[in-house]
Design a protein around this motif. Structure first.
Motif, mmCIF file in Angstrom:
data_model
loop_
_atom_site.group_PDB
_atom_site.id
_atom_site.type_symbol
_atom_site.label_atom_id
_atom_site.label_comp_id
_atom_site.label_asym_id
_atom_site.label_seq_id
_atom_site.Cartn_x
_atom_site.Cartn_y
_atom_site.Cartn_z
ATOM 1 N N ASP A 271 -6.426 43.395 59.829
ATOM 2 C CA ASP A 271 -6.619 42.027 59.346
ATOM 3 C C ASP A 271 -5.282 41.313 59.178
ATOM 4 N N SER A 272 -5.293 40.206 58.465
ATOM 5 C CA SER A 272 -4.086 39.397 58.347
ATOM 6 C C SER A 272 -2.981 40.072 57.540
ATOM 7 N N SER A 273 -3.315 41.153 56.821
ATOM 8 C CA SER A 273 -2.303 41.867 56.036
ATOM 9 C C SER A 273 -1.716 43.056 56.780
ATOM 10 N N SER B 173 4.036 40.258 57.584
ATOM 11 C CA SER B 173 5.127 39.300 57.773
ATOM 12 C C SER B 173 5.810 39.417 59.129
ATOM 13 N N SER B 174 5.800 40.613 59.733
ATOM 14 C CA SER B 174 6.481 40.780 61.019
ATOM 15 C C SER B 174 5.852 41.915 61.821
ATOM 16 N N TRP B 175 6.164 41.908 63.122
ATOM 17 C CA TRP B 175 5.689 42.933 64.043
ATOM 18 C C TRP B 175 6.808 43.954 64.291
ATOM 19 N N THR B 176 6.426 45.252 64.327
ATOM 20 C CA THR B 176 7.368 46.341 64.570
ATOM 21 C C THR B 176 6.855 47.222 65.696
ATOM 22 N N GLU B 177 7.729 47.527 66.645
ATOM 23 C CA GLU B 177 7.349 48.437 67.722
ATOM 24 C C GLU B 177 7.131 49.834 67.161
#
Length: 604
Positions: free
Chosen positions: A478-480, A507-511
């Protein structure tokens, strides 16, 4: 005459519900609900585990039922890769330095050993595994292949029997035994009978050798071998797990080839052999691991196999994870439809069928665990979507029309209603809930995007972009917290699959770790830290992949190509509808279950 209390030290209990713990084995109790005497008993059986990533046999294998490895081996040629089993499925390990079939393993997943094999010719090469990579060690004194007669650990191993196909002598079937101390090999007393394609287990100073072309059993006590009782069924290239007083031997072949494949399983108590429950799949050259009451059979030949089975002697009835057929939908959907909800309460909507007119559908129908019932349609027909939420609170955004749309709709269990649109249109995957939805990455016509948006039940908000642009990604969460896996890009000559995976923390995307197989995936289900990814095309179209929050490993294969359908639910209870394999079909996944084995006592 003594009574039950004197014999067992326990009274016969009067209960209104069944006992529920394994410590109750052998306890007789009276069920007031069922008006019967009952007891908890142990049973022995094989159950299905997750498939190997690469089908193979004659690899070096060892470890426990929940932490095992299979290294190198044979498919249609020798392979170098290692796979690690966690009790559910397989993950990728480090490659061996020398690819070779007919090698043999010992030790554990994080302190493994393989030695011998067919390079060709037969070899004495030895390698150690630390759970990540393999390192070359001192060779065996005598080269050998075609044995899984191994026992012990990485620093205290015993290898016995095998076949040597080089000169000088000795060559052919061997009775040679060698011990390994973590550094070098030492010759030990020879077996009484030369064997090859034998198996065995134990520790360095107390081992058992079983089978090969002869059927005899031999015990090793650290100083000599003693011939003991013959096994009931000829077993060549079988597997074994256990000790000198309790060892399980399973699979193999009676004639050395594929026509004599056997599924028989035998248990040895140190004196005699008894037949127990058979493997589900007969095979030879299979990977071994575990002990006599919790063993694992991995892969094998006849031809190369990927399936895994687990053996348990337990007071619990273990039902392996499996897919089962559900009811057919009323409207066939070949390409990505949306599914919201779980088993037995789901709703399927949208999709694409090139044989229908119109090809894109707005059709919506509900599932009750048995059959599908037509409901009110979407406001906008679309495909290349996925569903979020539940059967009574579903959400969909974007999709193909055949161009693309930014349209968003909510379902209340009866009808669909238009909501505020996405900020950026595209063929998208929606996940989460009706009040905490998410879309990340999408395909427009033309091109793909890194754009991501979250939904609060009223409107969509732009958030941080993905690191890698992709279309048709598979998304859960979800959004969290969310996970975005796989997808496609437009490359030279056509579509290029994307294997990388990204995690969203609000808050951010991590590989994070890439998928095992970047075949264009069908759909995803589950949660950001526990996801199932269904493959959708190519030679591995029936495969599934599982994410545990840290790594990917293989899951239970679907009964047909599930590509381009719609999926939802937790990873232990997934519903999948439509797709190229069966465009109006439904399949349901149930994870492994365990229940106490309670038997009603009778006088017969």
């Amino acid at each position: 005459m003594s009574d039950y209390k004197n014999l067992r030290g326990k009274k016969v209990k009067f209960l209104t519900s069944d006992l529920s713990n394994e410590q109750a084995e052998g306890q007789i109790f009276y069920s007031d609900t069922d008006n019967d005497f009952k007891s908890v008993v142990s049973s022995a059986a094989w159950s299905a585990g997750g498939n190997m990533i690469t089908a193979r046999g004659n690899g070096g294998a060892s470890g426990s039922q929940t932490a095992a490895f299979v290294a190198s081996g044979y498919t249609t040629t020798g392979v170098a890769n290692t796979e690690e089993y966690n009790g559910v499925g397989f993950a990728v390990g480090g490659d061996v330095n020398t690819a070779r079939p007919q090698t043999a393993g010992a030790g554990t997943l994080t302190a493994g050993l393989i030695a011998g094999g067919f390079a060709p010719p037969s070899t004495g090469k030895t390698e150690e595994y630390n759970g990540t990579s393999w390192s070359e060690q001192n060779d065996m004194n005598v080269e050998r292949r075609t044995m899984s007669g191994t026992a012990g650990t990485q620093t205290a191993a015993l290898y016995f029997g095998g076949y040597r196909d080089i000169t000088p002598t000795p060559n052919g079937a061997m009775n040679s035994t060698e011990s390994y101390n973590g550094t070098s090999w030492t010759a030990e007393p020879a077996l009484n009978t030369a064997v090859w394609q034998n198996t065995g287990d134990g520790i360095q100073t107390a081992a058992v050798s079983v089978g090969g072309p002869p059927t005899q059993t031999e015990h090793y006590d650290g100083s000599s071998w003693t011939t003991n009782a013959a096994i009931n069924t000829v077993k060549i290239a079988a597997a074994a797990a256990g000790t000198t007083s309790n060892i399980l031997v399973y699979g193999g072949t009676t004639d050395g080839g594929d026509t004599g494949l056997t599924a028989t399983t035998e248990l040895y108590n140190g004196t005699s052999w008894s037949e127990v429950a058979d493997l589900g799949t007969a095979r030879r050259g299979l990977g071994k691991g575990g002990d006599y009451n919790s063993a694992v059979a991995m892969g094998g030949l006849g031809p190369a196999k990927s399936n895994t089975e687990e053996w348990n002697i337990t007071t619990s009835t273990i039902t392996g994870a499996a897919w089962a057929s559900g009811g057919n939908m009323n409207t066939a959907r070949v390409e990505n439809c949306g599914v919201s909800g779980t088993i037995p309460a789901a709703v399927a909507f949208g999709g694409y069928n090139p044989a229908a007119s119109p090809k894109a559908t707005a059709n919506s129908e509900e599932y009750n665990g048995t059959s599908w019932t037509e409901g009110n349609n979407l406001g906008t027909a679309r495909w290349d979507i996925s569903g979020a939420g539940t059967q009574t609170a579903a959400l969909v955004a974007g999709g193909g029309t055949p161009g693309s749309t930014a349209n968003c709709e909510e379902y209340n269990g009866t009808s669909w209603a238009e909501q505020n649109n996405l900020n950026t249109q595209g063929r998208a995957r929606t996940s989460g809930t009706q009040t905490a939805g998410m879309v990340s990455g999408r395909k427009d016509v033309p091109g793909i995007t890194v754009n991501c948006e979250t939904y609060d039940g009223t409107s969509w908000t732009e958030i941080a972009n993905l690191n890698t642009a992709r279309g048709a990604p598979q998304q859960v969460g979800d959004s969290s917290n969310a996970l975005n896996a796989s997808g496609t890009q437009d490359g030279v000559g056509g579509v290029v699959n994307v294997g990388n995976v990204e995690s969203w923390d609000g808050s951010s995307w991590t590989e994070v770790a890439n998928v095992l197989d970047d075949s264009r995936s069908g759909q995803g289900a589950g949660a950001y830290d526990n996801m199932m990814l269904l493959n959708g095309s190519g030679a591995t179209a029936n495969n599934t992949q599982m994410w545990n929050g840290t790594a990917w490993f293989s899951g239970t294969s679907t009964p047909y190509n599930a590509g381009a359908g719609g999926s939802n639910g937790p990873s232990s209870a997934v519903i999948h509808a439509g797709g190229s394999g069966d465009n109006d079909g439904t399949i349901e996944f149930t994870g492994e279950t365990t229940a106490l084995n309670i038997k009603t006592l009778t006088d017969s």
